[in-house]
Design a protein around this motif. Sequence first.
Motif, PDB file in Angstrom:
ATOM      1  N   VAL A  43      -7.635  -2.317  -0.406  1.00 47.75           N
ATOM      2  CA  VAL A  43      -9.232  -2.341   0.030  1.00 47.75           C
ATOM      3  C   VAL A  43      -9.316  -3.355   0.785  1.00 47.75           C
ATOM      4  O   VAL A  43      -9.971  -3.183   1.959  1.00 47.75           O
ATOM      5  CB  VAL A  43     -10.140  -2.291  -1.220  1.00 47.75           C
ATOM      6  CG1 VAL A  43     -11.432  -2.505  -0.759  1.00 47.75           C
ATOM      7  CG2 VAL A  43      -9.636  -0.855  -2.090  1.00 47.75           C
ATOM      8  N   HIS A  44      -8.756  -4.464   0.591  1.00 47.05           N
ATOM      9  CA  HIS A  44      -9.059  -5.800   1.635  1.00 47.05           C
ATOM     10  C   HIS A  44      -8.597  -5.671   2.776  1.00 47.05           C
ATOM     11  O   HIS A  44      -9.412  -5.863   3.830  1.00 47.05           O
ATOM     12  CB  HIS A  44      -8.409  -6.971   0.752  1.00 47.05           C
ATOM     13  CG  HIS A  44      -8.553  -8.304   1.637  1.00 47.05           C
ATOM     14  ND1 HIS A  44      -9.645  -9.165   1.488  1.00 47.05           N
ATOM     15  CD2 HIS A  44      -7.594  -8.820   2.322  1.00 47.05           C
ATOM     16  CE1 HIS A  44      -9.182 -10.118   2.535  1.00 47.05           C
ATOM     17  NE2 HIS A  44      -8.273 -10.052   2.833  1.00 47.05           N
ATOM     18  N   GLN A  45      -7.467  -5.056   2.981  1.00 47.70           N
ATOM     19  CA  GLN A  45      -6.818  -4.613   4.400  1.00 47.70           C
ATOM     20  C   GLN A  45      -7.765  -3.869   5.185  1.00 47.70           C
ATOM     21  O   GLN A  45      -7.908  -3.927   6.343  1.00 47.70           O
ATOM     22  CB  GLN A  45      -5.425  -4.309   4.319  1.00 47.70           C
ATOM     23  CG  GLN A  45      -4.500  -5.443   3.556  1.00 47.70           C
ATOM     24  CD  GLN A  45      -4.520  -6.702   4.543  1.00 47.70           C
ATOM     25  OE1 GLN A  45      -4.237  -6.409   5.762  1.00 47.70           O
ATOM     26  NE2 GLN A  45      -4.615  -7.633   3.908  1.00 47.70           N
ATOM     27  N   MET A  46      -8.077  -2.840   4.286  1.00 48.72           N
ATOM     28  CA  MET A  46      -8.945  -1.671   4.985  1.00 48.72           C
ATOM     29  C   MET A  46     -10.049  -2.246   5.557  1.00 48.72           C
ATOM     30  O   MET A  46     -10.410  -2.029   6.783  1.00 48.72           O
ATOM     31  CB  MET A  46      -9.168  -0.527   3.981  1.00 48.72           C
ATOM     32  CG  MET A  46      -9.999   0.497   4.479  1.00 48.72           C
ATOM     33  SD  MET A  46     -10.195   1.619   3.120  1.00 48.72           S
ATOM     34  CE  MET A  46     -11.220   0.789   2.096  1.00 48.72           C
ATOM     35  N   LEU A  47     -10.904  -2.834   4.765  1.00 52.13           N
ATOM     36  CA  LEU A  47     -12.172  -3.456   5.099  1.00 52.13           C
ATOM     37  C   LEU A  47     -12.070  -4.671   6.184  1.00 52.13           C
ATOM     38  O   LEU A  47     -12.775  -4.410   7.141  1.00 52.13           O
ATOM     39  CB  LEU A  47     -12.976  -4.160   4.062  1.00 52.13           C
ATOM     40  CG  LEU A  47     -13.337  -2.927   2.852  1.00 52.13           C
ATOM     41  CD1 LEU A  47     -14.173  -3.936   1.791  1.00 52.13           C
ATOM     42  CD2 LEU A  47     -14.360  -1.998   3.544  1.00 52.13           C
TER      43      LEU A  47
END
Length: 100
Positions: A43-47
């Motif tokens: 999720v961190h990478q996506m955001l």
Amino acid sequence: LTALGTGLSMLCMTAVKWLLFPTGVKPGRYPIYGWYYFRWWVVHQMLTMNFGRTVVFFTGTPLLNACLWLLGAKIGKGVLLEETYGLTTPDLVSIGDGCH
């Protein structure tokens, strides 16, 4: 086309985030090689890669508050946000009423 792409990107980010964290991200200490950390990392990478480019169109509008709310942030009434740089864990963000 840009508005459609922005909407679809926001929808995809929101869906992935809530599929991986149905109850939201909780503060705590988690092992770096554990499942919880892996999901958070995804999720961190996506955001990190997409959120800044997506919300640039919403900066300074109530739509930015709605985007953050969809991702789990607690946003008060009358809040005006101009910048979201580095915000990759919205579940842990709480902004009171009337903040600018």
